[in-house]
Design a protein around this motif. Structure first.
Motif, PDB file in Angstrom:
ATOM      1  N   PRO A   1       1.042  -1.113  -0.010  1.00  0.00           N
ATOM      2  CA  PRO A   1       0.152   0.269  -0.294  1.00  0.00           C
ATOM      3  C   PRO A   1       1.120   1.687  -0.194  1.00  0.00           C
ATOM      4  CG  PRO A   1      -1.175  -1.536   1.449  1.00  0.00           C
ATOM      5  CD  PRO A   1       0.217  -2.327   1.349  1.00  0.00           C
ATOM      6  N   ASN A   2       0.900   1.830  -0.828  1.00  0.00           N
ATOM      7  CA  ASN A   2       0.880   3.175  -1.195  1.00  0.00           C
ATOM      8  C   ASN A   2       2.663   3.943  -1.229  1.00  0.00           C
ATOM      9  OD1 ASN A   2      -1.028   4.111   1.892  1.00  0.00           O
ATOM     10  ND2 ASN A   2      -1.297   4.934  -0.372  1.00  0.00           N
TER      11      ASN A   2
ATOM     12  N   HIS B   1       0.102   6.685  -3.792  1.00  0.00           N
ATOM     13  CA  HIS B   1      -1.262   6.513  -3.700  1.00  0.00           C
ATOM     14  C   HIS B   1      -1.916   5.958  -3.545  1.00  0.00           C
ATOM     15  CE1 HIS B   1       0.291  11.068  -3.080  1.00  0.00           C
ATOM     16  NE2 HIS B   1       0.951  10.881  -3.699  1.00  0.00           N
ATOM     17  N   TYR B   2      -1.660   4.599  -4.020  1.00  0.00           N
ATOM     18  CA  TYR B   2      -2.588   3.735  -4.215  1.00  0.00           C
ATOM     19  C   TYR B   2      -2.567   2.400  -3.073  1.00  0.00           C
ATOM     20  CZ  TYR B   2      -4.305   5.094  -9.160  1.00  0.00           C
ATOM     21  OH  TYR B   2      -4.584   5.852  -9.999  1.00  0.00           O
ATOM     22  N   SER B   3      -3.695   1.664  -2.886  1.00  0.00           N
ATOM     23  CA  SER B   3      -3.923   0.830  -1.867  1.00  0.00           C
ATOM     24  C   SER B   3      -3.590  -0.690  -2.632  1.00  0.00           C
ATOM     25  CB  SER B   3      -5.063   0.987  -0.854  1.00  0.00           C
ATOM     26  OG  SER B   3      -5.440   1.592  -0.202  1.00  0.00           O
ATOM     27  N   TYR B   4      -2.422  -1.780  -2.257  1.00  0.00           N
ATOM     28  CA  TYR B   4      -2.188  -2.233  -2.903  1.00  0.00           C
ATOM     29  C   TYR B   4      -2.962  -3.786  -2.432  1.00  0.00           C
ATOM     30  CZ  TYR B   4       0.462  -6.778  -4.661  1.00  0.00           C
ATOM     31  OH  TYR B   4       0.718  -7.561  -4.800  1.00  0.00           O
ATOM     32  N   ASN B   5      -3.770  -4.450  -3.603  1.00  0.00           N
ATOM     33  CA  ASN B   5      -4.596  -5.367  -3.286  1.00  0.00           C
ATOM     34  C   ASN B   5      -4.050  -6.936  -4.083  1.00  0.00           C
ATOM     35  OD1 ASN B   5      -6.801  -7.511  -3.679  1.00  0.00           O
ATOM     36  ND2 ASN B   5      -8.092  -5.976  -2.561  1.00  0.00           N
TER      37      ASN B   5
END
Length: 229
Positions: free
Chosen positions: A67-68, A130-134
């Motif tokens: 994440p980020n 700025h992105y959440s990891y999934n």
């Protein structure tokens, strides 16, 4: 003997100056490459699944690892096993008025230089910080596909499915040792699984692979906003 060593050193120095696209696995330098390494546990059961990164012009690896968080010069899951080098001059050539940043509005002075390979990767890195990891919707494949589209490699259109297929079909092994390191765990797991579980083990792994591949195919081609790029 001294003259030979000097000549060799001079030759290596000349290669460094004349061949900036030279692959150097010992230093983890893969200029303008997409790189792949197996994931612990997951790749043991589904060998074509792995972790992706994309490299700057100086060979430094960038990969979306959490994440980020975009790793710089530290490939998250170990040394590179496979790679594909992109001919940036050939693949990303375009007219002077074309945009490298996926149609984003830009107002450039006539004196401003044309965006480079590293400019595009810098932009992609800033975005994914700025992105959440999934793993199912926004992962390392998404990051690499995003940058490939920014660079307009083969006119864009990259996604997690065709990118994974490209690496699986055309990726080059770094070395025989890297190939053994990547393929030996699945061979051991499948051998033990077949001996202990028989066809039930094969069926379970096949169902898992179909479900996982089906998710990304459906999310990419049927529900296009499900997989983030």
């Amino acid at each position: 003997m001294g003259e030979t060593a000097t000549d060799t050193e001079h030759h290596q120095m000349m290669i460094g100056f004349t061949d900036p696209m030279k692959i150097d696995p010992r230093r983890d330098r893969f200029p303008c490459c997409i790189v792949w390494t197996p994931l612990p546990l997951i790749s043991w059961f589904i060998p074509f699944i792995g972790h992706l990164g994309i490299c700057r012009e100086d060979g430094v690896i960038l990969d979306f690892a959490g994440p980020n968080f975009v790793c710089v010069d530290h490939f998250a899951f170990g040394a590179v096993s496979r790679y594909i080098q992109i001919n940036k001059e050939k693949e990303s050539s375009r007219s002077s008025d074309s945009c490298m940043f996926n149609g984003e509005e830009e107002e450039e002075d006539s004196n401003e230089k044309e965006p480079t390979w590293d400019d595009a990767l810098r932009k992609g890195t800033q975005e994914y910080q700025h992105y959440s990891y999934n793993i199912f919707t926004c992962n390392c494949h998404s990051f690499v596909a995003n940058n490939m589209n920014r660079l307009a490699i083969k006119s864009g259109g990259w996604n997690v499915v065709n990118l994974a297929a490209l690496l699986f079909l055309k990726g080059r092994w770094v070395s025989k040792a890297a190939m053994v390191k990547s393929l030996l765990p699945p061979v051991i797991v499948y051998t033990l699984g077949i001996l202990l579980g028989g066809w039930a083990f094969i069926a379970s792994c096949s169902i898992l692979a179909v479900l996982l591949v089906g998710w990304f195919v459906m999310g990419t081609y049927c529900f296009k906003k499900l997989i983030q790029l």
